[in-house]
Design a protein around this motif. Structure first.
Motif, PDB file in Angstrom:
ATOM      1  N   ASP A  91       0.813  -1.216   0.000  1.00 40.09           N
ATOM      2  CA  ASP A  91       0.000   0.000   0.000  1.00 40.09           C
ATOM      3  C   ASP A  91       0.846   1.265   0.000  1.00 40.09           C
ATOM      4  OD1 ASP A  91      -2.636  -1.375   0.446  1.00 40.09           O
ATOM      5  OD2 ASP A  91      -1.643  -1.974   2.306  1.00 40.09           O
ATOM      6  N   ILE A  92       2.027   1.164   0.637  1.00 45.58           N
ATOM      7  CA  ILE A  92       2.907   2.323   0.805  1.00 45.58           C
ATOM      8  C   ILE A  92       4.324   1.916   0.429  1.00 45.58           C
ATOM      9  CG2 ILE A  92       3.828   4.022   2.438  1.00 45.58           C
ATOM     10  CD1 ILE A  92       1.331   3.143   4.256  1.00 45.58           C
ATOM     11  N   LEU A  93       4.926   2.633  -0.494  1.00 44.44           N
ATOM     12  CA  LEU A  93       6.328   2.420  -0.854  1.00 44.44           C
ATOM     13  C   LEU A  93       7.121   3.641  -0.423  1.00 44.44           C
ATOM     14  CD1 LEU A  93       8.791   1.188  -2.343  1.00 44.44           C
ATOM     15  CD2 LEU A  93       7.899   2.233  -4.447  1.00 44.44           C
ATOM     16  N   VAL A  94       8.155   3.418   0.375  1.00 40.11           N
ATOM     17  CA  VAL A  94       9.066   4.500   0.759  1.00 40.11           C
ATOM     18  C   VAL A  94      10.439   4.186   0.193  1.00 40.11           C
ATOM     19  CG1 VAL A  94      10.083   5.854   2.614  1.00 40.11           C
ATOM     20  CG2 VAL A  94       7.784   4.916   2.888  1.00 40.11           C
ATOM     21  N   ASN A  95      10.875   4.973  -0.766  1.00 38.69           N
ATOM     22  CA  ASN A  95      12.202   4.824  -1.359  1.00 38.69           C
ATOM     23  C   ASN A  95      13.190   5.661  -0.560  1.00 38.69           C
ATOM     24  OD1 ASN A  95      11.838   3.098  -3.732  1.00 38.69           O
ATOM     25  ND2 ASN A  95      10.520   4.728  -4.499  1.00 38.69           N
ATOM     26  N   SER A  96      13.791   5.031   0.457  1.00 39.80           N
ATOM     27  CA  SER A  96      14.706   5.750   1.337  1.00 39.80           C
ATOM     28  C   SER A  96      16.167   5.408   1.086  1.00 39.80           C
ATOM     29  CB  SER A  96      14.359   5.445   2.806  1.00 39.80           C
ATOM     30  OG  SER A  96      15.181   6.167   3.686  1.00 39.80           O
ATOM     31  N   ALA A  97      16.433   4.296   0.428  1.00 39.14           N
ATOM     32  CA  ALA A  97      17.822   3.901   0.177  1.00 39.14           C
ATOM     33  C   ALA A  97      18.518   4.935  -0.693  1.00 39.14           C
ATOM     34  CB  ALA A  97      17.866   2.540  -0.503  1.00 39.14           C
ATOM     35  N   GLY A  98      19.767   5.197  -0.373  1.00 44.82           N
ATOM     36  CA  GLY A  98      20.517   6.156  -1.181  1.00 44.82           C
ATOM     37  C   GLY A  98      21.977   6.168  -0.783  1.00 44.82           C
ATOM     38  N   ARG A 129       7.612   1.028 -10.508  1.00 50.56           N
ATOM     39  CA  ARG A 129       7.082   0.351 -11.691  1.00 50.56           C
ATOM     40  C   ARG A 129       6.534  -1.024 -11.330  1.00 50.56           C
ATOM     41  NH1 ARG A 129      11.244  -1.719 -16.217  1.00 50.56           N
ATOM     42  NH2 ARG A 129      11.730  -3.063 -14.435  1.00 50.56           N
ATOM     43  N   GLY A 130       7.225  -1.729 -10.458  1.00 50.81           N
ATOM     44  CA  GLY A 130       6.819  -3.081 -10.115  1.00 50.81           C
ATOM     45  C   GLY A 130       5.619  -3.151  -9.180  1.00 50.81           C
ATOM     46  N   LEU A 131       5.476  -2.163  -8.299  1.00 50.63           N
ATOM     47  CA  LEU A 131       4.409  -2.201  -7.299  1.00 50.63           C
ATOM     48  C   LEU A 131       3.154  -1.454  -7.721  1.00 50.63           C
ATOM     49  CD1 LEU A 131       6.581  -1.697  -4.106  1.00 50.63           C
ATOM     50  CD2 LEU A 131       5.613  -3.839  -4.952  1.00 50.63           C
ATOM     51  N   ALA A 132       3.275  -0.539  -8.668  1.00 49.86           N
ATOM     52  CA  ALA A 132       2.132   0.277  -9.076  1.00 49.86           C
ATOM     53  C   ALA A 132       0.943  -0.526  -9.602  1.00 49.86           C
ATOM     54  CB  ALA A 132       2.565   1.313 -10.110  1.00 49.86           C
ATOM     55  N   PRO A 133       1.155  -1.610 -10.373  1.00 52.90           N
ATOM     56  CA  PRO A 133      -0.020  -2.336 -10.874  1.00 52.90           C
ATOM     57  C   PRO A 133      -0.961  -2.812  -9.772  1.00 52.90           C
ATOM     58  CG  PRO A 133       1.907  -2.961 -12.135  1.00 52.90           C
ATOM     59  CD  PRO A 133       2.403  -2.110 -11.001  1.00 52.90           C
ATOM     60  N   GLN A 138      -6.131  -1.860  -6.778  1.00 54.38           N
ATOM     61  CA  GLN A 138      -6.893  -1.626  -5.548  1.00 54.38           C
ATOM     62  C   GLN A 138      -7.357  -0.173  -5.427  1.00 54.38           C
ATOM     63  OE1 GLN A 138      -4.039  -2.858  -2.610  1.00 54.38           O
ATOM     64  NE2 GLN A 138      -3.085  -0.850  -2.440  1.00 54.38           N
ATOM     65  N   LYS A 139      -6.955   0.650  -6.421  1.00 52.01           N
ATOM     66  CA  LYS A 139      -7.360   2.063  -6.478  1.00 52.01           C
ATOM     67  C   LYS A 139      -6.927   2.843  -5.235  1.00 52.01           C
ATOM     68  CE  LYS A 139     -11.427   0.953  -9.315  1.00 52.01           C
ATOM     69  NZ  LYS A 139     -10.684   1.183 -10.553  1.00 52.01           N
ATOM     70  N   ARG A 140      -5.696   2.555  -4.796  1.00 49.64           N
ATOM     71  CA  ARG A 140      -5.167   3.238  -3.617  1.00 49.64           C
ATOM     72  C   ARG A 140      -3.684   2.956  -3.495  1.00 49.64           C
ATOM     73  NH1 ARG A 140      -7.303   0.215   0.162  1.00 49.64           N
ATOM     74  NH2 ARG A 140      -5.331  -0.869   0.588  1.00 49.64           N
ATOM     75  N   GLY A 141      -2.894   3.987  -3.170  1.00 50.21           N
ATOM     76  CA  GLY A 141      -1.477   3.758  -2.935  1.00 50.21           C
ATOM     77  C   GLY A 141      -0.747   5.035  -2.596  1.00 50.21           C
ATOM     78  N   LYS A 142       0.395   4.876  -1.970  1.00 50.84           N
ATOM     79  CA  LYS A 142       1.258   5.994  -1.601  1.00 50.84           C
ATOM     80  C   LYS A 142       2.697   5.652  -1.971  1.00 50.84           C
ATOM     81  CE  LYS A 142      -1.865   8.380   1.004  1.00 50.84           C
ATOM     82  NZ  LYS A 142      -2.163   9.822   0.962  1.00 50.84           N
ATOM     83  N   ILE A 143       3.333   6.538  -2.717  1.00 58.27           N
ATOM     84  CA  ILE A 143       4.755   6.386  -3.031  1.00 58.27           C
ATOM     85  C   ILE A 143       5.469   7.618  -2.494  1.00 58.27           C
ATOM     86  CG2 ILE A 143       6.499   6.178  -4.846  1.00 58.27           C
ATOM     87  CD1 ILE A 143       4.358   4.785  -6.563  1.00 58.27           C
ATOM     88  N   ALA A 180      -2.000   9.456 -10.538  1.00 60.14           N
ATOM     89  CA  ALA A 180      -3.041  10.213  -9.838  1.00 60.14           C
ATOM     90  C   ALA A 180      -4.457   9.786 -10.216  1.00 60.14           C
ATOM     91  CB  ALA A 180      -2.853  11.709 -10.068  1.00 60.14           C
ATOM     92  N   PRO A 181      -4.744   9.503 -11.489  1.00 56.16           N
ATOM     93  CA  PRO A 181      -6.110   9.069 -11.825  1.00 56.16           C
ATOM     94  C   PRO A 181      -6.536   7.770 -11.139  1.00 56.16           C
ATOM     95  CG  PRO A 181      -4.948   9.777 -13.800  1.00 56.16           C
ATOM     96  CD  PRO A 181      -3.931   9.695 -12.709  1.00 56.16           C
ATOM     97  N   HIS A 182      -5.581   7.041 -10.565  1.00 61.83           N
ATOM     98  CA  HIS A 182      -5.875   5.785  -9.887  1.00 61.83           C
ATOM     99  C   HIS A 182      -5.854   5.944  -8.364  1.00 61.83           C
ATOM    100  CE1 HIS A 182      -5.414   3.874 -13.802  1.00 61.83           C
ATOM    101  NE2 HIS A 182      -4.263   4.510 -13.937  1.00 61.83           N
ATOM    102  N   ASN A 183      -5.913   7.197  -7.895  1.00 58.48           N
ATOM    103  CA  ASN A 183      -5.910   7.494  -6.458  1.00 58.48           C
ATOM    104  C   ASN A 183      -4.610   7.052  -5.787  1.00 58.48           C
ATOM    105  OD1 ASN A 183      -6.996   8.538  -4.045  1.00 58.48           O
ATOM    106  ND2 ASN A 183      -7.747   6.518  -3.435  1.00 58.48           N
TER     107      ASN A 183
END
Length: 256
Positions: A91-98, A129-133, A138-143, A180-183
């Motif tokens: 539901d939530i992806l946090v890209n913190s590695a760097g 790209r891999g998690l967005a589908p 589910q019409k919901r997500g946070k990146i 955005a159109p997919h919430n």
């Protein structure tokens, strides 16, 4: 639970956090777990991930771990596969590695340039790209991308780092327009220097920190929990209208 708590809740949401072995990523995992999320923590150091998992379990939280180097294509794609196998969705992806490899541009190696881009820019794209589908279905997500004020302002000896974070900021906005159109909300956090173990080591000398802090109206650096708290806001329903934003957490440095 009162109404305001519901707006800021992420209870039972599945949150994948990269760079979770230490620093900001580890702090985000702890804050998210404390807020009720089912955390999947990934990073290169398996021992540190196991320690994080134990700490979260001790406070009654839920955390699973995936040791991996997402700077490698197979590593990033493998994290996507394993996370979906573990939880079915994210539901939530946090890209913190760097990574922050600094030095004069004229002396900077192409190997260090490629490593910076692979971890700071390519890996967030592969994971999104891999998690967005699943998020779209589910019409919901946070990146949430952990960027840097250096992606917005200029600092000497930061050519590769600044280019990678500037690219991450642009990627944030581009993905926002598609998702955005997919919430699905896609945002970036752009911190100042954060006093992680590495931050304290690099920025404690007064001759280095002094000029930087003098240019910062608030006059101090950030703490990991301050970045984690912003990530919690962006992960929660309270931020559903926030999309494509570059959240500057830098004491006013870029405003003067």
């Amino acid at each position: 639970m009162t109404v305001w708590q519901e707006r800021f809740a992420i209870k039972d949401r599945v949150a994948l956090v990269t760079g979770a072995s230490s620093g900001i990523g580890a702090e985000i995992c702890e804050v998210f777990a404390d807020a009720g999320a089912r955390v999947i923590a990934t990073g290169r150091n398996e021992d540190k991930l196991a320690a994080l998992q134990s700490d979260i379990a001790a406070m009654g939280g839920n955390c699973r771990i995936i040791p991996a180097d997402i700077g490698e294509i197979d590593g990033a794609e493998g994290v996507v596969s394993r996370a979906l196998e573990m939880a079915g969705t994210v539901d939530i992806l946090v890209n913190s590695a760097g990574t922050a490899i600094v030095g004069p541009a004229t002396e900077f190696s192409l190997e260090d340039w490629d490593r910076t881009m692979a971890l700071n820019l390519r890996a967030p794209f592969i994971l999104a790209r891999g998690l967005a589908p699943k998020m779209i279905a589910q019409k919901r997500g946070k990146i949430i991308n952990i960027s840097s004020q250096t992606g917005v302002i200029a600092l000497p000896d930061h050519a590769a780092y600044a280019a990678s974070k500037g690219g991450l900021n642009a990627l944030t906005k581009a993905l926002m327009t598609e998702f955005a159109p997919h919430n699905i909300q896609v945002n970036a956090i752009c911190p100042t220097v954060v006093m992680t173990q590495m931050g304290r080591k690099l920025w404690s000398p007064p001759e280095k920190s002094g000029p930087f802090l003098a240019a910062t109206p608030l006059g101090r650096f950030g703490e990991p929990v301050e970045i984690a708290d912003m990530a919690l806001y962006l992960a929660s329903p309270a931020s559903d209208l926030v999309n494509g934003a570059l959240m500057m957490i830098e004491g006013g440095y870029s405003s003067v």
